[in-house]
Design an enzyme around this catalytic site. Structure first.
Site, short mmCIF file in Angstrom:
data_model
loop_
_atom_site.label_atom_id
_atom_site.label_comp_id
_atom_site.label_asym_id
_atom_site.label_seq_id
_atom_site.Cartn_x
_atom_site.Cartn_y
_atom_site.Cartn_z
N GLU A 178 3.18 -7.88 0.99
CA GLU A 178 4.61 -7.75 1.36
C GLU A 178 5.14 -8.95 2.14
O GLU A 178 5.81 -8.80 3.16
CB GLU A 178 4.81 -6.44 2.14
CG GLU A 178 4.34 -5.23 1.35
CD GLU A 178 4.54 -3.89 2.06
OE1 GLU A 178 4.96 -3.89 3.22
OE2 GLU A 178 4.26 -2.86 1.42
N GLU A 284 -0.93 0.46 -6.22
CA GLU A 284 -0.67 1.61 -5.33
C GLU A 284 0.18 2.67 -6.04
O GLU A 284 1.12 3.22 -5.46
CB GLU A 284 0.04 1.14 -4.04
CG GLU A 284 -0.70 0.06 -3.30
CD GLU A 284 -0.06 -0.35 -1.97
OE1 GLU A 284 0.78 0.41 -1.44
OE2 GLU A 284 -0.41 -1.42 -1.46
C1 GLA Z 1 2.30 -0.12 1.61
C2 GLA Z 1 0.94 -0.69 1.97
C3 GLA Z 1 -0.14 0.35 1.91
C4 GLA Z 1 0.29 1.67 2.47
C5 GLA Z 1 1.56 2.09 1.81
C6 GLA Z 1 2.05 3.44 2.23
O1 GLA Z 1 2.51 -0.02 0.28
O2 GLA Z 1 0.57 -1.74 1.16
O3 GLA Z 1 -1.26 -0.10 2.60
O4 GLA Z 1 0.40 1.58 3.85
O5 GLA Z 1 2.54 1.13 2.15
O6 GLA Z 1 1.43 3.99 3.29
#
Ligand code: GLA
Length: 379
Positions: A178, A284
Site C-alpha cells: 500500500e 487477499e
Molecule cells: C490490508 C493488509 C492486510 C490486512 C487487511 C485487512 O489489506 O494488507 O494485511 O491487514 O488490510 O485486515
C-alpha cells in the site's frame, strides 16, 4: 430541589435493579456454535484448481490449535499467508527484539505440510515498527540526510533478519504494501517512510530482500488495483523501478471485493496490464456482502449468498482464463468465522469467504468448484 434529587436517586436505583434483573433472566448472548466436522466428501479447492494456480489462505497461529480448522486448511489450501504475525510491529517491536514464535509456528506448519508460504508484509505504513521512525529519546525523527540513512539501515536490518529466517519456506514476499496514493502527483503515499526517505525505502526494501532471498518472487501489493488511476500509478512505479535495476518481480492485487464490484471485465484488464511487468498474484481475496459502509443485515438472505456464488464463479472464471499470468490466488481467511470484515468498516455480519462459520461449503465455494451446484442451476 432536594426532592428532585431524591426522585432522581430512586429512579437510578430502580434502573440498576431493572438492568440487574434483566441480565439475570436474559438468555446468554448467542456465541458462534463450535465448528462441525469438515466435510470429507467435497472436492478439494486446491486440487480442483491445481491446473491453474496454488490456492492460499491468510491464517493466524491460534487457528492451528483447532483440529477442524487445521483439517479445513490442509484439505483445501496449499499455501498460507501470515495474516498479521510477520508484519513489522508484531515481529520486530523494538530494535533487535524479535517475536519469532508465532511466525515460526506458521513456517513449521508449512514445512511439515508442504505448503507454500506467501510472506506478508515487509514494509507497511500500518502495524509498522514505530521505533524505526524515532530517535533514542523516543522523539519522532525529522527528515535529515542522517535520519534517512538511519531509517534505511534499520529497514535493511529488519528485512535481512525476517527474510533470512524464512528463506527456505517463503517463496514470495509482499515487500511493500500500500505505498501508492493515486491522488499525489508522484503517486506515492505520504507515509513516515516517505517523509524520511522519499522513494528510497522502496528501492532499499526490494534490493535487500533480493540479496537475502534471490529465488523469492518480490511483489508490490495494494488494494483497489482495478481503479484505472491507481492501476496506472502502480504500473509506472514498477516500470520505473525495474528500469533502474530494482528487483521487483510483480504485483500483488489484494482484491478485497464486494458483491457488486469490481466487474470481471476490469479485473481481467488489470491482470493483463500488470502481467506486462511480471508476475501477478491475487493476494487477499474476499467478497463483502455489502456495497457500502453503513448497511447491516440482521440475518443474511439466501439470495445474497446465491449472488455471491455467482460473483465468485465470474471472478474465478477470469482467474482461470488468465492462469498463465496468475502465479497464485490467496483468500484473506478460510471461513466466515474469522474475517476482518466483521469489524471493518463497521461491526456487522459479513460472510466474505468460501466456507461458512461452521466451516461448511457455501455457494461461493460451489461457484469456484462446480457451478452446476449453484442455486437455480440444479437439474
Ligand atoms: C490490508 C493488509 C492486510 C490486512 C487487511 C485487512 O489489506 O494488507 O494485511 O491487514 O488490510 O485486515
Amino acid at each position: 430541589m432536594q426532592q428532585q434529587i431524591a426522585v432522581g436517586k430512586s429512579a437510578i436505583i430502580v434502573l440498576i435493579l431493572a438492568l440487574f434483573l434483566s441480565a439475570c433472566i436474559k438468555p446468554l448472548p448467542m456465541t458462534t456454535p463450535p465448528p462441525t466436522t469438515v466435510q470429507p466428501d467435497i472436492p478439494s479447492l486446491y486440487e480442483t484448481l491445481a491446473p491453474y494456480f496454488p490456492i492460499g489462505a491468510a491464517i493466524e497461529p491460534w487457528q492451528l490449535d483447532s483440529d477442524a480448522h487445521t483439517v479445513l486448511l490442509t484439505r483445501h489450501f496449499n499455501s498460507i499467508t501470515a495474516e498479521n504475525v510477520m508484519k513489522s510491529d508484531p515481529i520486530h517491536p523494538s530494535e533487535g527484539e524479535f517475536h519469532w514464535t508465532p511466525a515460526d509456528r506458521l513456517a513449521d506448519f508449512a514445512r511439515e505440510n508442504n505448503l507454500f508460504v506467501h510472506g506478508h508484509a515487509l514494509v507497511w505504513h500500518q502495524q509498522a515498527a514505530e521505533w524505526m521512525f524515532r530517535d533514542t529519546g523516543n522523539q519522532p525523527l525529522t527528515a535529515t540526510p542522517e535520519n534517512r540513512a538511519l531509517v534505511l539501515q534499520r529497514l535493511a536490518a529488519h528485512i535481512r533478519a525476517v527474510v533470512g529466517r524464512y528463506k527456505d519456506v517463503v517463496n514470495v514476499w509482499d515487500v511493500v504494501n500500500e505505498v501508492i496514493d493515486e491522488n499525489q502527483p508522484d503517486c506515492l503515499r505520504r507515509s513516515r517512510w516517505y517523509e524520511l526517505t522519499g522513494k528510497e525505502y522502496i528501492e532499499t526494501a526490494f534490493r535487500v530482500a533480493h540479496e537475502v532471498a534471490p529465488d523469492a518472487a518480490l511483489l508490490i501489493n495494494d488494494y483497489s488495483t482495478t481503479n484505472p488511476r491507481k492501476r496506472q500509478c502502480i504500473y509506472d512505479l514498477v516500470q520505473g523501478l525495474q528500469a533502474d535495476g530494482v528487483p521487483v518481480d510483480g504485483v500483488g492485487m489484494q482484491m478485497h471485493t464486494n458483491i457488486q464490484s469490481p466487474t470481471p471485465q476490469v479485473v481481467e484488464t488489470t491482470i493483463r496490464k500488470f502481467a506486462e511487468l511480471g508476475q501477478v498474484h491475487i493476494t487477499e481475496f474476499d467478497m463483502s456482502i455489502y456495497t457500502n459502509n453503513t448497511d447491516k443485515y440482521e440475518s443474511v438472505p439466501e439470495t445474497v449468498l446465491a449472488r455471491q456464488g455467482e460473483r465468485y464463479q465470474a471472478l474465478f472464471d477470469v482467474f482461470k482464463r488468465n492462469s498463465d499470468l496468475i502465479a497464485s490466488v490467496t483468500f484473506w481467511g478460510m471461513a466466515d468465522d474469522h474475517t476482518w470484515l466483521k469489524t471493518w468498516p463497521i461491526t456487522r455480519i459479513n460472510l466474505p469467504l468460501p466456507f461458512d462459520a461452521q466451516l461448511q461449503p457455501k455457494d461461493a465455494f460451489w461457484g469456484i468448484v462446480d457451478s452446476s451446484k449453484l442455486p437455480g442451476q440444479e437439474e
